[in-house]
Scaffold this motif. Structure first.
Motif, short mmCIF file in Angstrom:
data_model
loop_
_atom_site.label_atom_id
_atom_site.label_comp_id
_atom_site.label_asym_id
_atom_site.label_seq_id
_atom_site.Cartn_x
_atom_site.Cartn_y
_atom_site.Cartn_z
N LEU A 1 36.35 44.37 35.09
CA LEU A 1 37.60 44.88 35.57
C LEU A 1 37.78 46.43 35.55
N GLY A 2 36.68 47.24 34.76
CA GLY A 2 36.50 48.62 35.11
C GLY A 2 36.09 48.85 36.40
N ARG A 3 35.26 48.21 36.63
CA ARG A 3 34.43 48.70 38.03
C ARG A 3 35.62 48.59 39.09
N GLN A 4 36.42 47.62 39.07
CA GLN A 4 37.74 47.54 40.01
C GLN A 4 38.66 48.03 39.46
N ALA A 5 39.00 49.17 39.11
CA ALA A 5 40.31 49.33 38.19
C ALA A 5 41.35 49.56 38.98
N ALA B 1 47.75 34.84 29.70
CA ALA B 1 46.75 34.25 30.46
C ALA B 1 46.52 34.22 31.85
N VAL B 2 47.85 33.76 32.16
CA VAL B 2 48.01 33.78 33.80
C VAL B 2 47.91 35.07 34.48
N GLY B 3 48.67 36.12 33.74
CA GLY B 3 48.34 37.45 34.50
C GLY B 3 47.08 38.00 34.45
N LEU B 4 46.45 37.98 33.26
CA LEU B 4 45.01 38.38 33.03
C LEU B 4 44.21 37.67 33.87
N GLY B 5 44.32 36.34 33.99
CA GLY B 5 43.47 35.62 34.77
C GLY B 5 43.54 35.86 36.20
N LEU B 6 44.50 36.15 36.82
CA LEU B 6 44.73 36.91 38.13
C LEU B 6 44.06 38.07 38.49
N GLN B 7 43.93 39.01 37.37
CA GLN B 7 43.37 40.27 37.71
C GLN B 7 41.92 39.92 37.71
N ALA C 1 39.30 41.02 40.44
CA ALA C 1 38.11 41.82 40.41
C ALA C 1 36.90 41.01 40.65
N ALA C 2 36.80 39.76 40.52
CA ALA C 2 35.46 39.27 40.94
C ALA C 2 35.48 39.00 42.38
N ALA C 3 36.67 38.58 42.93
CA ALA C 3 36.34 38.66 44.43
C ALA C 3 36.19 40.03 45.05
N PRO D 1 31.05 37.75 49.34
CA PRO D 1 30.19 38.41 50.59
C PRO D 1 30.69 39.69 51.39
N LYS D 2 30.03 40.73 51.59
CA LYS D 2 30.52 41.94 52.11
C LYS D 2 29.78 41.79 53.67
N PRO D 3 30.44 42.12 54.64
CA PRO D 3 29.92 41.89 56.12
C PRO D 3 28.82 42.90 56.27
#
Length: 381
Positions: A321-325, A358-364, A368-370, A375-377
C-alpha cells in the motif's frame, strides 16, 4: 575488455512504505465514521492521528526522491525543478479527479440507496446552494470536500520543495528555525490560505502543516546523505517513549485527560503562552499534536528491531500500500464518501461495518497489487 561493474543498488528502507501503508489504512477507517473499528485507530491513542504521520512521511519521501538534484549548482537543478513540478501537476490532476469522483459517488448513493443526506455533508452542500462560485473554488483549490482535502496541502508544499531542498543542503537549521517561526505566527494570528466561497482558511493549513513536512524533508535529506537528522540518544528514546505513553493514557483515561487540560490551561495563564502552544487544534497543528507525532516518529525510528519487523513478510501488505500511496489514497478517498452513505443505511451493525471496510480495503489492496505487479510493456530501445 570486461565491462565495468554496475553500481550497487541501494536497499530501500521498508519502514517508510510500511508505516505509510498503515497510515492509509487508518485514514480510510477514520473516513468512514461511525464504525466500531474507528475506536481502534491511532487517533484514539495519542494527540495526533494518521494525517500528521502521512504528511511527515511525505516530506521524508520528497527529501529522498528529489534532494540530490539540488545538492549543487549544476544543470541538475533544472532537471530537479522539472521532476518536482511534474509531480505537482500530477497531484493536482489526481485531486480534481478524486473531487469529482467523490461527488459522483455521493450522487450514486442518493440515487440508488435513497440517501440524499450524503450530498450535503463534507462541504458538498455548497455545490447545490452556491454552484457557480463553488465550482470555481473547486478548481482553484479554495473549496475542498472533507476527507479528500489532503492533496491540496501536499501539492502546495511540494511546489515550493525545490527552494526548501536548496536551503536544506546549505542551512538546514536556519530552514528549521524559519519553519518554526512561520508555524508560530500563522497559528497565533490564524493565518492561512482563504476558502472561497465559504469563510475561514484551509482545513489542512499549509502555513502550519509545513513544519511537519519540512521536518520530514530535512530527515529525508539527512538519510540521503547517509546520516540521521536527529541522532539516536538514549535520553531522547526515553523522553519520546514517555510522551507517547502519556498521550495514550491522556486520550483513553478521563482523569488523565482532565489533568492534562488543566495543566495546559494553567501554563497558558501563568506564563501567558500563545494559544497554539497549549490547545488541541488540527488546522493549526498546535503544539501537543506536533510534539506527539515527532515523539512517535523518533521513537519508532530509533530501534533496529522496528526496521527488521517492517522487513518481515507479515508487513508486506502494508508495504505494498505504501509503495502505491497516491492511487491508493485517491481510491480510498472516493470510496469513503460512498461508504459513508452505505453506513447511514446499515446503521449500528458490526458485521455490516466489517463488510464495508473489508470491501473498501480489498479494492485498495487490489489496485496496489495491480499497479505493482501488472506486467509492464517493454521499454523502447
Amino acid at each position: 575488455m570486461s565491462s565495468p561493474p554496475l553500481p550497487a543498488r541501494s536497499v530501500r528502507d521498508p519502514r517508510l512504505d510500511v508505516f505509510r501503508g498503515i497510515c492509509l489504512v487508518m485514514i480510510f477507517v477514520n473516513h468512514v465514521p461511525g464504525t466500531v473499528f474507528e475506536d481502534f485507530t491511532t487517533r484514539n491513542f495519542g494527540f495526533s492521528d494518521a494525517a500528521e504521520g502521512f504528511v511527515l512521511m511525505s516530506g521524508i519521501a520528497a527529501g529522498l526522491a528529489y534532494s540530490n538534484d539540488f545538492r549543487d549548482r549544476s544543470m541538475r537543478l533544472w532537471t530537479g525543478l522539472a521532476r518536482v513540478w511534474r509531480r505537482v501537476w500530477t497531484l493536482y490532476l489526481v485531486h480534481i479527479l478524486t473531487t469529482f469522483a467523490a461527488l459522483a459517488i455521493a450522487a450514486a448513493v442518493a440515487l440508488w440507496l435513497g440517501n440524499a443526506e450524503v450530498l450535503f455533508e463534507n462541504q458538498m452542500k455548497w455545490v447545490w446552494t452556491d454552484p457557480l462560485r463553488t465550482l470555481v473554488g473547486l478548481v482553484i483549490l479554495t473549496h475542498q470536500f472533507g476527507y479528500v482535502n489532503i492533496l491540496p496541502l501536499y501539492l502546495t508544499l511540494l511546489a515550493i520543495t525545490p527552494v526548501l531542498l536548496f536551503v536544506a543542503w546549505r542551512a538546514p537549521l536556519w530552514l528549521l528555525a524559519a519553519s518554526i517561526l512561520v508555524w508560530l505566527v500563522a497559528g497565533l494570528y490564524h493565518l492561512g490560505p482563504p476558502n472561497f466561497p465559504t469563510q475561514g482558511v484551509w482545513f489542512f493549513n499549509p502555513l502550519t502543516w509545513q513544519l511537519i513536512f519540512i521536518i520530514g524533508l530535512l530527515t529525508g535529506v539527512a538519510l540521503k546523505d547517509g546520516r540521521r537528522f536527529v541522532p539516536v540518544r538514549r535520553w531522547l528514546q526515553i523522553a519520546s517513549g514517555l510522551l507517547v505513553v502519556y498521550a495514550a493514557f491522556s486520550v483513553q483515561i478521563p482523569a488523565v485527560s482532565k489533568a492534562t487540560g488543566h495543566t495546559l490551561w494553567l501554563a497558558k495563564e501563568t506564563f501567558h503562552l500563545p494559544w497554539n502552544i497549549t490547545a488541541f487544534d488540527k488546522t493549526y497543528v498546535t503544539a501537543p499534536r506536533l510534539l506527539h507525532i515527532l515523539a512517535l516518529a523518533y521513537f519508532l525510528s530509533s530501534f533496529a528491531f522496528i526496521r527488521r519487523a517492517c522487513a518481515h513478510r507479515l508487513a508486506a501488505p502494508f508495504e505494498l500500500l505504501g509503495r502505491q500511496a497516491l492511487p491508493v489514497f485517491a481510491l480510498g478517498s472516493v470510496l469513503c464518501i460512498g461508504l459513508q452513505g452505505v453506513k447511514h443505511v446499515t446503521g449500528v451493525n458490526i458485521l455490516a461495518d466489517a463488510a464495508i471496510l473489508a470491501v473498501g480495503l480489498g479494492l485498495q489492496f487490489a489496485l496496489a497489487a495491480a499497479r505493482q505487479y501488472w506486467p509492464k510493456p517493454p521499454k523502447a530501445a
